[in-house]
Design a protein around this motif. Structure first.
Motif, PDB file in Angstrom:
ATOM      1  N   ARG A  52       0.855  -1.185   0.000  1.00 48.85           N
ATOM      2  CA  ARG A  52       0.000   0.000   0.000  1.00 48.85           C
ATOM      3  C   ARG A  52       0.886   1.228   0.000  1.00 48.85           C
ATOM      4  N   HIS A  53       0.623   2.131  -0.913  1.00 47.01           N
ATOM      5  CA  HIS A  53       1.399   3.358  -1.004  1.00 47.01           C
ATOM      6  C   HIS A  53       0.601   4.503  -0.390  1.00 47.01           C
ATOM      7  N   THR A  54       1.290   5.379   0.271  1.00 46.98           N
ATOM      8  CA  THR A  54       0.632   6.558   0.826  1.00 46.98           C
ATOM      9  C   THR A  54       0.356   7.521  -0.327  1.00 46.98           C
ATOM     10  N   SER A  56       1.251  10.513  -0.674  1.00 47.48           N
ATOM     11  CA  SER A  56       2.457  11.257  -1.043  1.00 47.48           C
ATOM     12  C   SER A  56       3.392  10.389  -1.887  1.00 47.48           C
ATOM     13  N   GLU A  57       3.483   9.082  -1.565  1.00 48.96           N
ATOM     14  CA  GLU A  57       4.300   8.176  -2.375  1.00 48.96           C
ATOM     15  C   GLU A  57       3.721   8.046  -3.781  1.00 48.96           C
TER      16      GLU A  57
END
Length: 164
Positions: A52-54, A56-57
Motif C-alpha cells: 500500500r502506497h501513501t 504522497s508516495e
C-alpha cells in the motif's frame, strides 16, 4: 525365414528369447494416449505481498513517471517499471487523482445554472447536490411539456387524416 519373428523379440539377461504375447486391442486400431503422471507442486506458489502506497508516495511516483516521459523520452511501460509499479496501477492512480482536479474546474466554469444566469458557482458538495436536484426537476418538467405538445400534435394530425 523361419525364426525371423524371434530375432527382434526382447531377450532376458541370459540371452534366452522371451515370449511376448501381443493381443489385439479393443480400441479399433487407435493409438493409446500416453499418460503423463500428475505433477505435484513441490513448493507453495509464490504470492505477492500487496504494498500500500501513501498518497504522497503515489504523487511522487506519478511525478517521476511523468518526468521520465517528458525529459528522458522513455515509453510509459519502461517509466512505470523503473518506478516499480504496473502500468494499470499508474492508470488507476491517475484516474483517482483526476476527480479532485476536474470537479473544482467543472463546477466553477462548465456547469451552467438554469435558475438564474447570475448565480455564483456552488461552494460545497451539498450545494452541488441541490443544484443537481434542481436540474433533474427542470428536466422532468420539460419532458412533460414536450410530451403534452407531441400528444396534441399527434391528435390534431389524426383528426385531419380522419384516422380516429
Amino acid at each position: 525365414m523361419i525364426g525371423d519373428e524371434h530375432q527382434n523379440a526382447p531377450t532376458d539377461v541370459s540371452g534366452d528369447v522371451q515370449d511376448t504375447d501381443v493381443q489385439p486391442s479393443d480400441d479399433g486400431g487407435r493409438k493409446a494416449r500416453k499418460r503423463t503422471p500428475k505433477k505435484v507442486p513441490s513448493e507453495k506458489p509464490v504470492t505477492r505481498q500487496i504494498r500500500r502506497h501513501t498518497p504522497s508516495e503515489r504523487a511522487e511516483k506519478i511525478r517521476r513517471i511523468e518526468d521520465s516521459l517528458a525529459k528522458d523520452g522513455l515509453s510509459l511501460k519502461a517509466a512505470v517499471e523503473a518506478v516499480g509499479i504496473s502500468d494499470q496501477t499508474y492508470y488507476q492512480w491517475k484516474r483517482a487523482e483526476k476527480p479532485a482536479d476536474v470537479s473544482s474546474t467543472l463546477s466553477a466554469s462548465s456547469v451552467p445554472s438554469v435558475s438564474s444566469p447570475s448565480a455564483t458557482p456552488p461552494a460545497s458538495v451539498g450545494s452541488e447536490l441541490a443544484e443537481l436536484i434542481k436540474l433533474e426537476e427542470e428536466n422532468q418538467r420539460l419532458r412533460r411539456l414536450l410530451g403534452e405538445k407531441l400528444r396534441a400534435e399527434n391528435a390534431e394530425l389524426r383528426r385531419r387524416l380522419e384516422l380516429d
